[in-house]
Write a protein that holds these residues in place. Structure first.
Motif, PDB file in Angstrom:
ATOM      1  N   VAL A   1     -84.743  -5.555 121.530  1.00 40.74           N
ATOM      2  CA  VAL A   1     -84.158  -4.347 120.949  1.00 40.74           C
ATOM      3  C   VAL A   1     -85.244  -3.679 120.110  1.00 40.74           C
ATOM      4  CG1 VAL A   1     -81.805  -5.212 120.892  1.00 40.74           C
ATOM      5  CG2 VAL A   1     -83.281  -5.603 118.935  1.00 40.74           C
ATOM      6  N   GLU A   2     -85.019  -2.413 119.818  1.00 39.38           N
ATOM      7  CA  GLU A   2     -85.961  -1.701 118.970  1.00 39.38           C
ATOM      8  C   GLU A   2     -85.575  -2.001 117.527  1.00 39.38           C
ATOM      9  OE1 GLU A   2     -88.609   0.041 120.001  1.00 39.38           O
ATOM     10  OE2 GLU A   2     -89.181   0.671 117.992  1.00 39.38           O
ATOM     11  N   GLY A   3     -86.296  -2.893 116.922  1.00 39.40           N
ATOM     12  CA  GLY A   3     -86.009  -3.248 115.536  1.00 39.40           C
ATOM     13  C   GLY A   3     -86.564  -2.211 114.589  1.00 39.40           C
ATOM     14  N   GLY A   4     -86.407  -2.447 113.309  1.00 40.28           N
ATOM     15  CA  GLY A   4     -86.896  -1.508 112.310  1.00 40.28           C
ATOM     16  C   GLY A   4     -88.393  -1.300 112.420  1.00 40.28           C
ATOM     17  N   ASN A   5     -89.126  -2.348 112.791  1.00 39.25           N
ATOM     18  CA  ASN A   5     -90.571  -2.180 112.859  1.00 39.25           C
ATOM     19  C   ASN A   5     -91.158  -2.565 114.208  1.00 39.25           C
ATOM     20  OD1 ASN A   5     -89.833  -4.722 112.304  1.00 39.25           O
ATOM     21  ND2 ASN A   5     -90.882  -4.864 110.365  1.00 39.25           N
ATOM     22  N   GLY A   6     -90.373  -2.521 115.242  1.00 41.32           N
ATOM     23  CA  GLY A   6     -90.951  -2.728 116.564  1.00 41.32           C
ATOM     24  C   GLY A   6     -90.026  -3.475 117.494  1.00 41.32           C
ATOM     25  N   GLU A   7     -90.619  -3.929 118.580  1.00 44.21           N
ATOM     26  CA  GLU A   7     -89.827  -4.604 119.601  1.00 44.21           C
ATOM     27  C   GLU A   7     -89.458  -5.997 119.117  1.00 44.21           C
ATOM     28  OE1 GLU A   7     -91.525  -4.792 123.515  1.00 44.21           O
ATOM     29  OE2 GLU A   7     -90.233  -6.454 124.080  1.00 44.21           O
ATOM     30  N   LEU A   8     -88.189  -6.175 118.842  1.00 47.57           N
ATOM     31  CA  LEU A   8     -87.699  -7.475 118.409  1.00 47.57           C
ATOM     32  C   LEU A   8     -87.143  -8.170 119.641  1.00 47.57           C
ATOM     33  CD1 LEU A   8     -86.848  -9.336 116.006  1.00 47.57           C
ATOM     34  CD2 LEU A   8     -84.684  -8.160 116.068  1.00 47.57           C
ATOM     35  N   GLY A   9     -87.814  -9.236 120.074  1.00 47.10           N
ATOM     36  CA  GLY A   9     -87.412  -9.887 121.314  1.00 47.10           C
ATOM     37  C   GLY A   9     -86.816 -11.250 121.061  1.00 47.10           C
ATOM     38  N   PHE A  10     -85.885 -11.620 121.914  1.00 49.13           N
ATOM     39  CA  PHE A  10     -85.298 -12.953 121.846  1.00 49.13           C
ATOM     40  C   PHE A  10     -85.517 -13.609 123.201  1.00 49.13           C
ATOM     41  CE2 PHE A  10     -83.010 -10.226 118.985  1.00 49.13           C
ATOM     42  CZ  PHE A  10     -82.794 -10.993 117.857  1.00 49.13           C
ATOM     43  N   TYR A  11     -86.239 -14.696 123.215  1.00 45.62           N
ATOM     44  CA  TYR A  11     -86.419 -15.425 124.459  1.00 45.62           C
ATOM     45  C   TYR A  11     -85.621 -16.708 124.342  1.00 45.62           C
ATOM     46  CZ  TYR A  11     -88.544 -18.171 128.142  1.00 45.62           C
ATOM     47  OH  TYR A  11     -88.741 -18.970 129.240  1.00 45.62           O
ATOM     48  N   LEU A  12     -84.570 -16.782 125.138  1.00 45.89           N
ATOM     49  CA  LEU A  12     -83.611 -17.873 125.019  1.00 45.89           C
ATOM     50  C   LEU A  12     -83.635 -18.700 126.284  1.00 45.89           C
ATOM     51  CD1 LEU A  12     -80.994 -19.217 123.863  1.00 45.89           C
ATOM     52  CD2 LEU A  12     -79.743 -17.279 124.735  1.00 45.89           C
ATOM     53  N   VAL A  13     -83.883 -19.998 126.129  1.00 40.44           N
ATOM     54  CA  VAL A  13     -83.812 -20.916 127.258  1.00 40.44           C
ATOM     55  C   VAL A  13     -82.599 -21.796 127.020  1.00 40.44           C
ATOM     56  CG1 VAL A  13     -84.972 -22.709 128.573  1.00 40.44           C
ATOM     57  CG2 VAL A  13     -86.313 -20.933 127.479  1.00 40.44           C
ATOM     58  N   SER A  14     -81.663 -21.760 127.950  1.00 37.18           N
ATOM     59  CA  SER A  14     -80.464 -22.559 127.799  1.00 37.18           C
ATOM     60  C   SER A  14     -80.460 -23.639 128.869  1.00 37.18           C
ATOM     61  CB  SER A  14     -79.233 -21.666 127.947  1.00 37.18           C
ATOM     62  OG  SER A  14     -78.092 -22.452 128.056  1.00 37.18           O
ATOM     63  N   ASP A  15     -80.176 -24.872 128.452  1.00 40.13           N
ATOM     64  CA  ASP A  15     -80.091 -25.952 129.433  1.00 40.13           C
ATOM     65  C   ASP A  15     -78.635 -26.278 129.730  1.00 40.13           C
ATOM     66  OD1 ASP A  15     -79.430 -27.075 127.049  1.00 40.13           O
ATOM     67  OD2 ASP A  15     -80.540 -28.934 127.350  1.00 40.13           O
ATOM     68  N   GLY A  16     -77.732 -25.397 129.331  1.00 40.67           N
ATOM     69  CA  GLY A  16     -76.328 -25.600 129.626  1.00 40.67           C
ATOM     70  C   GLY A  16     -75.562 -26.250 128.499  1.00 40.67           C
ATOM     71  N   GLY A  17     -76.216 -26.535 127.407  1.00 38.28           N
ATOM     72  CA  GLY A  17     -75.530 -27.192 126.304  1.00 38.28           C
ATOM     73  C   GLY A  17     -74.937 -26.199 125.311  1.00 38.28           C
ATOM     74  N   ARG A  18     -74.554 -26.725 124.168  1.00 40.62           N
ATOM     75  CA  ARG A  18     -73.921 -25.907 123.144  1.00 40.62           C
ATOM     76  C   ARG A  18     -74.938 -25.100 122.347  1.00 40.62           C
ATOM     77  NH1 ARG A  18     -72.669 -30.497 118.666  1.00 40.62           N
ATOM     78  NH2 ARG A  18     -71.708 -28.728 117.643  1.00 40.62           N
ATOM     79  N   THR A  19     -76.176 -25.537 122.387  1.00 40.97           N
ATOM     80  CA  THR A  19     -77.214 -24.873 121.595  1.00 40.97           C
ATOM     81  C   THR A  19     -78.314 -24.400 122.534  1.00 40.97           C
ATOM     82  OG1 THR A  19     -78.500 -26.877 121.340  1.00 40.97           O
ATOM     83  CG2 THR A  19     -76.791 -26.492 119.702  1.00 40.97           C
ATOM     84  N   PRO A  20     -79.167 -23.495 122.083  1.00 44.30           N
ATOM     85  CA  PRO A  20     -80.298 -23.135 122.932  1.00 44.30           C
ATOM     86  C   PRO A  20     -81.226 -24.331 123.104  1.00 44.30           C
ATOM     87  CG  PRO A  20     -80.099 -21.613 121.076  1.00 44.30           C
ATOM     88  CD  PRO A  20     -79.173 -22.747 120.817  1.00 44.30           C
TER      89      PRO A  20
END
Lengths: 189, 434
Positions: free
Chosen positions: B371-390
């Motif tokens: 997303v375009e954050g206040g000061n730039g591209e704020l990225g989230f790289y999420l790897v999920s293995d199918g569990g409750r947490t990333p």
């Protein structure tokens, strides 16, 4: 490569590509990547959520990123981010680095992964190609102990200098192992 | 002796500074050879009369906890060695142990000047992974809140830049308006700074009539204050003398350093995630992307000011066209039910329990969402293995990436310029250190 399953999957990819513009674009990029760096360089090609993801070997990563930056067709000029990852079960592939590149001209992203053994975590640096890679690599070193050869200043960046382990590796769980109240006995995890 | 501080000189000088800090006040033979036999100025080289200045870690002018060890020749900076990590809280590690909804408060504490953007960015990442479609109304409310957050973020940055150049008044003018933005947050989600706003799947509650009322009043009043603020700074000779041509960066260099957001746009590159990869219905709105030419402090200031006006345009459009309908997705597995439903409805109770206990498994996959954050591209790289947490969650923090350029940008400038450059880059310690 007379592997029937592989042929099938390529055919399936082609039909999917015909329908979806993102998949079509990704197929084009993949073809260009193959022609630039050779087909055997890449393995495990997938497109999770429309983002072309390829796996390569660490020997090739520097050449690929440099080549993609210079390539006039693809114009992958922008290193979005990179991060380490740890899969302790994958023997001799325990550690990994994941690079996200972005072509601002064509608005396409590319994810490149490399995996290597935890006993030999040496990867060529990208800081000579992208100035932005400097701290990202220091972060990966700090968290996972990945050694970047040729890095100008490979020191810890977020943690204290005298820390003697790499905290993001999976062998260091977050919670204190001696605590009983946090175990998930009842929910089977 | 005349120094030409350039990149190839920097490394030995940094080494020399490091050696000096470690107590070895000596010029190594290698360093001298690298310099082509020239003498490398070090701390104890009294013939050069260099001073080492510890700027930070707790210096009131740096607005956060960063340290820069500057080597100075009089007022001029020869080199700077940044140290970061003073408020590192291991968010990426903690996130590997938390269910998805418990990660939202972690994102609050990254860029705490625009928490809603971080929250929404994280929710959208999880929604992308889960394949949840959010209804239009929720998307529009999100856009309104994100643009409010952007305005608050830019207001802080620009008004603090004023303070650093000696103009305190503008800061007080706009901080009153920022306070009103926080009151709107409070009405929408209950908290002000670390908002934890929204849920995976939409908003936690609809916009109340009070919130809409406050928003409308603010939209009416704010432009006057903003005009006043701009009148005070934009063509002010004293201010311009302090910021024009201070800390310029070329577009090529900015891209190489991974700049994003207003700092990159000030250098003349029109990269904005809202336009390039529209999310949350940004494609429905009409707005412009301001760009600068020099990438200097003045351009960064002007780009931010213009973005405030553009954000106002977006908020007005979103509020006028706010669609009716639900404010959250119909995704009972992931979206927390209301308290009333939990008391009266068996399924809601089950889902409430499962979500709160983190018993909902996510699909296997990997997602990058930015997303375009206040000061730039704020990225989230999420790897999920199918569990409750990333399995792995990596935040692409724009500050962390572009702050690297700071030590190069300050070389050759004066100390007071270095402070101004730091504020105009909008480096937020929480985001820098994660």
């Amino acid at each position: 490569m007379a592997d029937p399953t592989k042929e099938e999957s390529t055919a399936a990819q082609e039909t999917a590509a015909a329908q979806d513009p993102t998949a079509q674009q990704n197929a084009q990029i993949l073809a260009l990547l193959h022609s630039l760096f050779g087909e055997s360089t890449f393995s495990d090609v997938s497109e999770p959520y429309g983002l072309l993801t390829v796996t390569t070997k660490r020997e090739h990563i520097h050449g690929i990123v440099a080549g993609l930056q210079q390539d006039e067709t693809l114009k992958f000029h922008f290193l979005t981010t990179m991060c380490g990852i740890n899969y302790p079960e994958n023997l001799n592939q325990e550690l990994g680095m994941i690079y996200h590149l972005h072509s601002l001209v064509h608005n396409v992203r590319l994810r490149i992964k490399i995996f290597f053994p935890v006993a030999d975590p040496v990867v060529p640096t990208l800081s000579d190609i992208y100035a932005a890679a400097n701290w990202m690599e220091r972060e990966a070193y700090d968290f996972y102990g990945v050694i970047f050869t040729g890095h100008p200043n490979l020191r810890r960046i977020l943690n204290v200098d005298d820390m003697d382990y790499f905290p993001m590796r999976k062998q260091y769980p977050v919670e204190d192992g001696t605590r009983e109240d946090k175990t998930d006995l009842f929910f089977g995890r | 002796m005349h120094y030409a501080p350039s990149t190839e000189h920097q490394a030995p000088i940094q080494m020399a500074v490091n050696d000096a800090l470690a107590g070895t006040h000596k010029i190594t033979e290698e360093a001298r050879e690298q310099q082509g036999g020239q003498l490398v100025p070090t701390l104890n080289d009294f013939s050069q009369e260099l001073t080492t200045l510890n700027l930070g870690p707790t210096h009131p002018a740096t607005h956060g906890i960063f340290q820069n060890i500057l080597q100075m020749d009089g007022e001029r900076i020869i080199s700077g060695v940044p140290t970061i990590g003073y408020i590192h809280r291991a968010f990426e590690k903690i996130a590997e142990r938390r269910p998805f909804y418990q990660i939202t408060p972690l994102t609050d504490r990254m860029n705490y000047c625009s928490s809603p953007i971080n929250n929404m960015g994280w929710h959208m990442t999880v929604e992308k992974l889960l394949g949840v479609t959010v209804p239009k109304r929720a998307q529009y409310i999100r856009v309104i809140m994100m643009e409010l957050a952007r305005i608050a973020d830019h207001l802080i940055c620009n008004s603090i830049l004023g303070v650093d150049t000696g103009a305190f008044t503008g800061f007080l003018y706009v901080f009153q308006e920022r306070e009103k933005i926080y009151e709107i947050y409070e009405e929408v989600c209950g908290s002000r700074l670390t908002t934890n706003m929204g849920r995976v799947g939409g908003m936690e509650r609809d916009l109340t009539p009070v919130a809409i009322d406050k928003l409308r009043t603010w939209l009416k009043e704010f432009p006057t204050v903003m005009k006043e603020f701009e009148a005070m700074f934009n063509r002010n000779r004293i201010f311009m003398d302090r910021v024009v041509n201070v800390g310029p960066i070329t577009a090529e260099k900015a891209l190489n350093y991974g700049f994003t957001g207003p700092n990159l746009r000030a250098a003349g590159v029109d990269y904005d995630v809202r336009v390039m990869n529209p999310y949350s219905s940004y494609e429905d709105f009409e707005f412009d992307i301001p760009v600068g030419t020099n990438g200097d402090t003045y351009d960064r200031f002007m780009v931010r000011n213009e973005e405030i006006w553009q954000s106002l345009r977006i908020i007005n459009q979103a509020l006028d066209r706010l669609p009716d309908g639900p404010f959250h997705a119909d995704a009972p597995h992931y979206y927390l039910p209301t308290k009333e439903a939990v008391y009266k409805n068996m399924e809601a109770l089950i889902y409430h329990f499962k979500i709160i206990m983190g018993e909902i498994d996510a699909p296997v996959g990997e997602v990058y969402h930015s997303v375009e954050g206040g000061n730039g591209e704020l990225g989230f790289y999420l790897v999920s293995d199918g569990g409750r947490t990333p399995y792995r969650l990596h935040f692409r923090r724009p500050c962390f990436i572009y702050y690297q350029a700071y030590s190069e940008m300050v070389v050759g400038t004066s100390l007071s310029d270095a402070i101004v450059i730091l504020s105009s880059m909008n480096v937020i310690a929480g985001e820098l250190d994660a």
